[in-house]
Write a protein that holds these residues in place. Structure first.
Motif, PDB file in Angstrom:
ATOM      1  N   LEU A  87       0.804  -1.225   0.000  1.00  0.00           N
ATOM      2  CA  LEU A  87       0.000   0.000   0.000  1.00  0.00           C
ATOM      3  C   LEU A  87       0.840   1.278   0.000  1.00  0.00           C
ATOM      4  N   ASP A  88       2.151   1.169   0.215  1.00  0.00           N
ATOM      5  CA  ASP A  88       3.019   2.345   0.080  1.00  0.00           C
ATOM      6  C   ASP A  88       3.540   2.469  -1.358  1.00  0.00           C
ATOM      7  N   ASN A  89       2.963   1.658  -2.267  1.00  0.00           N
ATOM      8  CA  ASN A  89       3.305   1.610  -3.691  1.00  0.00           C
ATOM      9  C   ASN A  89       4.692   1.051  -3.982  1.00  0.00           C
ATOM     10  N   ARG A  90       5.307   0.420  -3.002  1.00  0.00           N
ATOM     11  CA  ARG A  90       6.596  -0.235  -3.211  1.00  0.00           C
ATOM     12  C   ARG A  90       6.364  -1.566  -3.921  1.00  0.00           C
ATOM     13  N   VAL A  91       7.003  -1.746  -5.082  1.00  0.00           N
ATOM     14  CA  VAL A  91       6.867  -2.969  -5.868  1.00  0.00           C
ATOM     15  C   VAL A  91       7.680  -4.077  -5.199  1.00  0.00           C
ATOM     16  N   PHE A  92       7.036  -5.241  -4.995  1.00  0.00           N
ATOM     17  CA  PHE A  92       7.744  -6.377  -4.405  1.00  0.00           C
ATOM     18  C   PHE A  92       7.956  -7.508  -5.401  1.00  0.00           C
ATOM     19  N   ASP A  93       7.196  -7.520  -6.506  1.00  0.00           N
ATOM     20  CA  ASP A  93       7.365  -8.575  -7.506  1.00  0.00           C
ATOM     21  C   ASP A  93       6.692  -8.151  -8.806  1.00  0.00           C
ATOM     22  N   THR A  94       7.212  -8.661  -9.909  1.00  0.00           N
ATOM     23  CA  THR A  94       6.622  -8.376 -11.219  1.00  0.00           C
ATOM     24  C   THR A  94       7.086  -9.424 -12.221  1.00  0.00           C
ATOM     25  N   SER A  95       6.299  -9.609 -13.251  1.00  0.00           N
ATOM     26  CA  SER A  95       6.679 -10.503 -14.350  1.00  0.00           C
ATOM     27  C   SER A  95       7.285  -9.703 -15.509  1.00  0.00           C
ATOM     28  N   ILE A  96       7.422  -8.389 -15.320  1.00  0.00           N
ATOM     29  CA  ILE A  96       7.858  -7.491 -16.393  1.00  0.00           C
ATOM     30  C   ILE A  96       9.259  -6.960 -16.073  1.00  0.00           C
ATOM     31  N   GLU A  97      10.218  -7.287 -16.925  1.00  0.00           N
ATOM     32  CA  GLU A  97      11.611  -6.923 -16.670  1.00  0.00           C
ATOM     33  C   GLU A  97      11.806  -5.422 -16.486  1.00  0.00           C
ATOM     34  N   SER A  98      11.205  -4.603 -17.348  1.00  0.00           N
ATOM     35  CA  SER A  98      11.400  -3.142 -17.242  1.00  0.00           C
ATOM     36  C   SER A  98      10.878  -2.602 -15.909  1.00  0.00           C
ATOM     37  N   VAL A  99       9.797  -3.156 -15.407  1.00  0.00           N
ATOM     38  CA  VAL A  99       9.254  -2.736 -14.106  1.00  0.00           C
ATOM     39  C   VAL A  99      10.202  -3.167 -12.988  1.00  0.00           C
ATOM     40  N   ALA A 100      10.749  -4.371 -13.080  1.00  0.00           N
ATOM     41  CA  ALA A 100      11.705  -4.852 -12.077  1.00  0.00           C
ATOM     42  C   ALA A 100      12.932  -3.947 -12.038  1.00  0.00           C
ATOM     43  N   ARG A 101      13.447  -3.607 -13.217  1.00  0.00           N
ATOM     44  CA  ARG A 101      14.632  -2.739 -13.271  1.00  0.00           C
ATOM     45  C   ARG A 101      14.323  -1.355 -12.699  1.00  0.00           C
ATOM     46  N   ALA A 102      13.179  -0.787 -13.077  1.00  0.00           N
ATOM     47  CA  ALA A 102      12.801   0.561 -12.615  1.00  0.00           C
ATOM     48  C   ALA A 102      12.586   0.618 -11.108  1.00  0.00           C
ATOM     49  N   ASN A 103      12.274  -0.526 -10.488  1.00  0.00           N
ATOM     50  CA  ASN A 103      12.003  -0.556  -9.048  1.00  0.00           C
ATOM     51  C   ASN A 103      13.098  -1.256  -8.248  1.00  0.00           C
ATOM     52  N   ASN A 104      14.261  -1.436  -8.893  1.00  0.00           N
ATOM     53  CA  ASN A 104      15.441  -2.012  -8.239  1.00  0.00           C
ATOM     54  C   ASN A 104      15.187  -3.378  -7.617  1.00  0.00           C
ATOM     55  N   ILE A 105      14.389  -4.206  -8.288  1.00  0.00           N
ATOM     56  CA  ILE A 105      14.174  -5.572  -7.817  1.00  0.00           C
ATOM     57  C   ILE A 105      14.564  -6.584  -8.892  1.00  0.00           C
ATOM     58  N   PHE A 106      15.271  -6.129  -9.929  1.00  0.00           N
ATOM     59  CA  PHE A 106      15.667  -7.002 -11.028  1.00  0.00           C
ATOM     60  C   PHE A 106      16.615  -8.091 -10.532  1.00  0.00           C
ATOM     61  N   SER A 107      16.395  -9.300 -11.026  1.00  0.00           N
ATOM     62  CA  SER A 107      17.279 -10.431 -10.732  1.00  0.00           C
ATOM     63  C   SER A 107      17.672 -11.083 -12.047  1.00  0.00           C
ATOM     64  N   SER A 108      18.964 -11.169 -12.304  1.00  0.00           N
ATOM     65  CA  SER A 108      19.434 -11.766 -13.565  1.00  0.00           C
ATOM     66  C   SER A 108      19.197 -13.278 -13.603  1.00  0.00           C
ATOM     67  N   SER A 109      18.922 -13.878 -12.470  1.00  0.00           N
ATOM     68  CA  SER A 109      18.696 -15.326 -12.431  1.00  0.00           C
ATOM     69  C   SER A 109      17.234 -15.711 -12.666  1.00  0.00           C
ATOM     70  N   ARG A 110      16.423 -14.728 -12.966  1.00  0.00           N
ATOM     71  CA  ARG A 110      14.994 -14.977 -13.140  1.00  0.00           C
ATOM     72  C   ARG A 110      14.575 -14.676 -14.575  1.00  0.00           C
ATOM     73  N   LYS A 111      13.583 -15.428 -15.060  1.00  0.00           N
ATOM     74  CA  LYS A 111      12.980 -15.133 -16.359  1.00  0.00           C
ATOM     75  C   LYS A 111      11.814 -14.180 -16.123  1.00  0.00           C
ATOM     76  N   TYR A 112      11.770 -13.108 -16.887  1.00  0.00           N
ATOM     77  CA  TYR A 112      10.640 -12.172 -16.813  1.00  0.00           C
ATOM     78  C   TYR A 112       9.731 -12.467 -17.997  1.00  0.00           C
ATOM     79  N   GLU A 113       8.625 -13.100 -17.695  1.00  0.00           N
ATOM     80  CA  GLU A 113       7.640 -13.483 -18.703  1.00  0.00           C
ATOM     81  C   GLU A 113       6.293 -13.624 -18.001  1.00  0.00           C
TER      82      GLU A 113
END
Length: 184
Positions: A87-113
């Motif tokens: 509810l503080d709008n902090r992203v904790f997970d996504t299936s979209i790589e660009s969203v993960a990168r923009a919210n500093n939660i990107f993991s190179s070991s994960r498939k974004y699909e």
């Protein structure tokens, strides 16, 4: 004074032990509903269609309605892109790589699909499945759910226990089960 403090602590422990689990869940649900109401008031969501399920407290705001007529049913396989937030709008997970990168939660070991799974078998949290079952292929919606329909009292990764959740969902595909697919 020390004896009074110990007595007071024992009394508080005794009284809280008298509250049933159902009463605790009701208190958590009421707190979640108030937090969700505050979130919606502070973060208006433009929508073409809305659903508020009074039984669960789950809210769905369609940001795009496809009118495809292709609504998932239990055992259909769905593909959905999602972004999960607190509810503080902090992203904790996504299936979209660009969203993960923009919210500093990107993991190179994960498939974004898109997440792909048969619906109705508990592969995702209850609020997520409830929302998907209300949508049609091609719909996009923002779903807000009380913690009871998310991860409940479990702390999961960066999600604190008893956290109401917000999901942005894009239901990409509904693959219907065919009768011949079920036969051996």
């Amino acid at each position: 004074m020390k004896k009074l403090s110990l007595l007071l602590i024992a009394l508080v422990g005794l009284l809280t032990g008298c509250v049933s689990d159902d009463e605790n869940l009701q208190i958590i649900l009421e707190r979640d509903l108030a937090a969700i109401e505050k979130y919606v008031n502070e973060n208006p969501i433009p929508s073409a269609k809305e659903l508020v399920d009074n039984g669960t407290g789950i809210r769905i705001y369609w940001t795009s309605v496809s009118n495809s007529g292709k609504k998932p049913e239990v055992s259909d396989t769905i593909s959905v892109n999602y972004t999960g937030k607190l509810l503080d709008n902090r992203v904790f997970d996504t299936s979209i790589e660009s969203v993960a990168r923009a919210n500093n939660i990107f993991s190179s070991s994960r498939k974004y699909e898109p997440l792909r799974y048969p619906i109705g078998f508990g592969f995702t949290i209850p609020g997520f499945e409830f929302a998907i079952l209300q949508m049609e292929q091609g719909d996009k919606a923002t779903v807000i759910m009380p913690s009871l329909y998310g991860y409940g009292s479990e702390e999961v990764g960066s999600i604190p226990r008893n956290s109401p959740l917000v999901f942005e969902l894009d239901l990409i595909e509904v693959k219907k089960i065919k009768v011949e697919d079920e036969l051996p």
